[in-house]
Design a protein around this motif. Structure first.
Motif, PDB file in Angstrom:
ATOM      1  N   VAL A   1      -2.964 -15.088 -52.687  1.00 53.61           N
ATOM      2  CA  VAL A   1      -4.030 -14.082 -52.662  1.00 53.61           C
ATOM      3  C   VAL A   1      -3.704 -12.985 -51.651  1.00 53.61           C
ATOM      4  N   ALA A   2      -3.211 -13.368 -50.482  1.00 50.10           N
ATOM      5  CA  ALA A   2      -2.862 -12.384 -49.460  1.00 50.10           C
ATOM      6  C   ALA A   2      -1.684 -11.531 -49.913  1.00 50.10           C
ATOM      7  N   GLN A   3      -0.724 -12.132 -50.615  1.00 59.74           N
ATOM      8  CA  GLN A   3       0.406 -11.370 -51.124  1.00 59.74           C
ATOM      9  C   GLN A   3      -0.052 -10.354 -52.164  1.00 59.74           C
ATOM     10  N   MET A   4      -0.981 -10.750 -53.033  1.00 60.82           N
ATOM     11  CA  MET A   4      -1.514  -9.830 -54.033  1.00 60.82           C
ATOM     12  C   MET A   4      -2.290  -8.688 -53.361  1.00 60.82           C
ATOM     13  N   ALA A   5      -3.063  -9.022 -52.342  1.00 60.47           N
ATOM     14  CA  ALA A   5      -3.828  -7.998 -51.622  1.00 60.47           C
ATOM     15  C   ALA A   5      -2.898  -6.969 -50.995  1.00 60.47           C
TER      16      ALA A   5
ATOM     17  N   PRO B   1      -6.965  -2.557 -47.598  1.00 58.73           N
ATOM     18  CA  PRO B   1      -6.864  -2.226 -46.174  1.00 58.73           C
ATOM     19  C   PRO B   1      -7.439  -3.264 -45.216  1.00 58.73           C
ATOM     20  N   HIS B   2      -7.874  -4.415 -45.713  1.00 62.54           N
ATOM     21  CA  HIS B   2      -8.414  -5.446 -44.832  1.00 62.54           C
ATOM     22  C   HIS B   2      -7.929  -6.817 -45.300  1.00 62.54           C
ATOM     23  N   ALA B   3      -8.092  -7.801 -44.438  1.00 59.24           N
ATOM     24  CA  ALA B   3      -7.611  -9.148 -44.740  1.00 59.24           C
ATOM     25  C   ALA B   3      -8.376  -9.762 -45.906  1.00 59.24           C
ATOM     26  N   VAL B   4      -7.644 -10.306 -46.870  1.00 56.33           N
ATOM     27  CA  VAL B   4      -8.235 -10.978 -48.029  1.00 56.33           C
ATOM     28  C   VAL B   4      -7.516 -12.305 -48.233  1.00 56.33           C
ATOM     29  N   LEU B   5      -8.271 -13.396 -48.260  1.00 56.08           N
ATOM     30  CA  LEU B   5      -7.671 -14.703 -48.463  1.00 56.08           C
ATOM     31  C   LEU B   5      -8.328 -15.506 -49.581  1.00 56.08           C
TER      32      LEU B   5
ATOM     33  N   ALA C   1     -13.482  -9.266 -56.461  1.00 52.07           N
ATOM     34  CA  ALA C   1     -14.541  -8.293 -56.182  1.00 52.07           C
ATOM     35  C   ALA C   1     -13.953  -6.933 -55.828  1.00 52.07           C
ATOM     36  N   TYR C   2     -12.883  -6.928 -55.037  1.00 53.64           N
ATOM     37  CA  TYR C   2     -12.245  -5.659 -54.645  1.00 53.64           C
ATOM     38  C   TYR C   2     -11.645  -4.966 -55.868  1.00 53.64           C
ATOM     39  N   ILE C   3     -10.951  -5.746 -56.710  1.00 49.49           N
ATOM     40  CA  ILE C   3     -10.331  -5.154 -57.905  1.00 49.49           C
ATOM     41  C   ILE C   3     -11.394  -4.553 -58.823  1.00 49.49           C
ATOM     42  N   LYS C   4     -12.495  -5.259 -59.012  1.00 49.67           N
ATOM     43  CA  LYS C   4     -13.560  -4.763 -59.876  1.00 49.67           C
ATOM     44  C   LYS C   4     -14.185  -3.478 -59.345  1.00 49.67           C
ATOM     45  N   SER C   5     -14.275  -3.374 -58.037  1.00 50.90           N
ATOM     46  CA  SER C   5     -14.933  -2.207 -57.446  1.00 50.90           C
ATOM     47  C   SER C   5     -14.007  -1.005 -57.283  1.00 50.90           C
TER      48      SER C   5
END
Length: 274
Positions: free
Chosen positions: A241-245, A251-255, A262-266
């Motif tokens: 997940v972090a590699q995909m982010a 611009p922020h930590a995603v795990l 949610a980020y991709i949808k928005s």
């Protein structure tokens, strides 16, 4: 309450191999901790020092009120239970239930408590249906749960799991996750060595990273998996997940998968069907 403390601990094997250098660590009772790092980092040596299988060359290991140098491994097993990486190094009975029953029986529990802890451990590890089986008739992943159950049944305050995720499928990982939560709810300290970073980010708040025979980080996943210097020195790869982010330049930590979706949808519009 059994605290675990390593004070400036180093360890050298008889052949001269230096396995740990000046490691200091404090673990309060009831924490769930992941111990990560590449092979040779010192992880297994560190946990063997915690339960007395090894004694420090210098420094001290304190388990509750006990200094491990003054106690036998058998004595320490009442406080620290250790599940070996390879289940075949630990199993010696010809029935699963006999294997799991041996620990609490050897601890001197009365018969009622022996059976209570045995049945509870079998159920918690999802192997009740294999109670009468020879452990060596079971696949590797199930043999791992036999050894986990045999240690859990001893009701030690501290439980060390060495690579429990190895060879596990999705169901096995779910059982392990539920097991960790149950043990934590009972006030047990659980220290888990694993190379599965997805499992680490899902199930552990405190992560200790080892590299080159010492601890180089002790923090939360959000910090550790977004520090390039730590990842480089320990040769760890962040979870998928972090590699995909990172590829998406978030611009922020995603795990978590939920946060990533949610980020991709928005931020990304779906392709038009026209």
């Amino acid at each position: 309450m059994t605290h675990l403390v390593l004070n400036n601990v180093s360890f050298q094997y008889p052949d001269g191999t230096q396995a740990l250098e000046n490691v200091s660590l404090e673990i309060p009772q009831g924490q769930r901790i992941a111990l990560v790092g590449q092979n040779g980092a010192g992880k297994t040596t560190a946990v063997k020092l915690m339960n007395g299988l090894l004694k420090p060359t210098t420094g001290e290991v304190i388990v509750g009120e006990w200094n491990t140098t003054s106690k036998t491994t058998a004595q320490l097993s009442r406080k620290v239970g250790y599940v070996f990486q390879n289940p075949d190094d630990q199993i010696f009975h010809n029935e699963v239930i006999k294997e799991v029953r041996f620990g609490p029986k050897n601890m001197g529990f009365d018969l009622e408590r022996v059976e209570e802890m045995t049945q509870w451990a079998l159920e918690l590890c999802g192997i009740s249906q294999y109670a009468e089986e020879n452990p060596y008739n079971l696949p590797y992943s199930m043999r791992k749960f036999v050894t986990v159950a045999s240690v859990i049944a001893m009701d030690s305050d501290i439980i060390i799991l060495d690579e429990p995720t190895a060879g596990q499928d999705k169901i096995g990982l779910e059982i392990l996750g539920n097991l960790l939560e149950t043990l934590e709810s009972l006030g047990k300290t659980v220290i888990t060595i694993t190379h599965d970073m997805e499992f680490v980010t899902t199930h552990f708040k405190r992560i200790i990273v080892m590299a080159n025979r010492r601890i180089i980080a002790d923090d939360q996943a959000m910090t550790i998996f977004y520090q390039d210097d730590i990842l480089t020195e320990s040769m760890l790869k962040p979870p998928a997940v972090a590699q995909m982010a990172a590829l998406l330049n978030i611009p922020h930590a995603v795990l978590s998968k939920k946060e990533l979706i949610a980020y991709i949808k928005s931020h990304y519009q779906p392709l038009s069907s026209e």
